[in-house]
Design a protein around this motif. Sequence first.
Motif, PDB file in Angstrom:
ATOM      1  N   UNK A   1      -4.282  23.122  -4.083  1.00  0.00           N
ATOM      2  CA  UNK A   1      -4.966  22.267  -3.097  1.00  0.00           C
ATOM      3  C   UNK A   1      -6.230  21.680  -3.704  1.00  0.00           C
ATOM      4  N   UNK A   2      -6.998  22.495  -4.397  1.00  0.00           N
ATOM      5  CA  UNK A   2      -8.211  22.002  -5.064  1.00  0.00           C
ATOM      6  C   UNK A   2      -7.859  20.909  -6.084  1.00  0.00           C
ATOM      7  N   UNK A   3      -6.850  21.164  -6.898  1.00  0.00           N
ATOM      8  CA  UNK A   3      -6.458  20.190  -7.921  1.00  0.00           C
ATOM      9  C   UNK A   3      -6.057  18.870  -7.266  1.00  0.00           C
ATOM     10  N   UNK A   4      -5.252  18.942  -6.215  1.00  0.00           N
ATOM     11  CA  UNK A   4      -4.810  17.728  -5.535  1.00  0.00           C
ATOM     12  C   UNK A   4      -5.991  16.953  -4.977  1.00  0.00           C
ATOM     13  N   UNK A   5      -6.923  17.649  -4.342  1.00  0.00           N
ATOM     14  CA  UNK A   5      -8.095  16.980  -3.792  1.00  0.00           C
ATOM     15  C   UNK A   5      -8.930  16.297  -4.853  1.00  0.00           C
ATOM     16  N   UNK A   6      -9.100  16.964  -5.990  1.00  0.00           N
ATOM     17  CA  UNK A   6      -9.903  16.395  -7.076  1.00  0.00           C
ATOM     18  C   UNK A   6      -9.203  15.197  -7.715  1.00  0.00           C
ATOM     19  N   UNK A   7      -7.888  15.272  -7.883  1.00  0.00           N
ATOM     20  CA  UNK A   7      -7.154  14.137  -8.453  1.00  0.00           C
ATOM     21  C   UNK A   7      -7.240  12.927  -7.525  1.00  0.00           C
ATOM     22  N   UNK A   8      -7.102  13.168  -6.220  1.00  0.00           N
ATOM     23  CA  UNK A   8      -7.166  12.065  -5.259  1.00  0.00           C
ATOM     24  C   UNK A   8      -8.536  11.399  -5.229  1.00  0.00           C
ATOM     25  N   UNK A   9      -9.578  12.161  -5.584  1.00  0.00           N
ATOM     26  CA  UNK A   9     -10.913  11.550  -5.676  1.00  0.00           C
ATOM     27  C   UNK A   9     -10.922  10.393  -6.676  1.00  0.00           C
ATOM     28  N   UNK A  10     -10.125  10.540  -7.733  1.00  0.00           N
ATOM     29  CA  UNK A  10     -10.066   9.508  -8.755  1.00  0.00           C
ATOM     30  C   UNK A  10      -9.464   8.203  -8.273  1.00  0.00           C
ATOM     31  N   UNK A  11      -8.694   8.255  -7.162  1.00  0.00           N
ATOM     32  CA  UNK A  11      -8.059   7.041  -6.632  1.00  0.00           C
ATOM     33  C   UNK A  11      -8.906   6.360  -5.572  1.00  0.00           C
TER      34      UNK A  11
END
Length: 309
Positions: free
Chosen positions: A297-307
């Motif tokens: 969940x943390x990884x997904x949230x951080x990756x989505x920040x990049x978009x």
Amino acid sequence: MTPRDPVTLPDAAPKNWVDIYAPLSWRPWLRLGRFDRPVGIWLLFLPGAMGLAYASAVTGTAFPLYFLILFAIGSALMRAAGCAFNDLVDRDIDAKVERTRNRPIASGQITPKQAMAFIIICCLISLLILLQLGTLAIGLGVGSLALVAAYPFMKRITWWPQAWLGLTFNWGFLMAYAAVAGEITLPALLFYAGLVFWTIGYDTIYALQDIEDDVMAGVKSSARALGAKAREGITLIYVLCFVLTAISAALAPLAWPFYVAQALIGGHLAWQVYTLRPEDGTLALKLFKSNRDAGLIWVAGLILCGFTR
């Protein structure tokens, strides 16, 4: 007639891929590296994935898929090396503990010299991976060896070996951040500190399985230190994890997808504490393994920040 494998390890899934598909001669080696229990690889890999995504979001660079692959391979190898070294140091203790007495070294399936060769091979391959990550990340990677080497002795020195494990298991976050950003910032350090508390929490849950055996073997742990206050202690530890990672995100600053993920993380950690029954070892193992999902969940949230830039 196919020879029967007599070894059972209670903290491995009853139908894990090693027991089903691996040739009998390979199984002791795969068990030595804990490849039959991949949750540990996940928990070592996920902080690195978080570090890559965090740094990409902060610096505005594309998410480095190649580095992600390198960290995945390196995590599997270094976790294998770390587990083998831990078993090498703890072979006499492991032989006295029900959950660990069938481990390959403690049970005599693999000799100490063979285990050392296994460790060296894993470390050499990992070094080739490390050399591709940049000067600062390389320096941090070399520094992590001291953390890895000291960890097996912590349970003899302190009641909180889980804190040392937290420092060690999340070091990949700093390495990954450095590989992308070329520096270590205060927000990155705060997020790393939050992840350290995350590991202390989930590994204390894991250690609840072994309290009785640890007493007999004279092994220290945070689970023994907290005793009847385990639930309250883990709650405080998880609160510190949540607060530190949230402060880090605010200082970075990170975009709104992270806070959605953080809310889910808060709910997940609260569920772990609410569900926990310290006397139930089977449940403790289940809750421990659920932290893979928290990390994702943390990884997904951080990756989505990049978009959202």
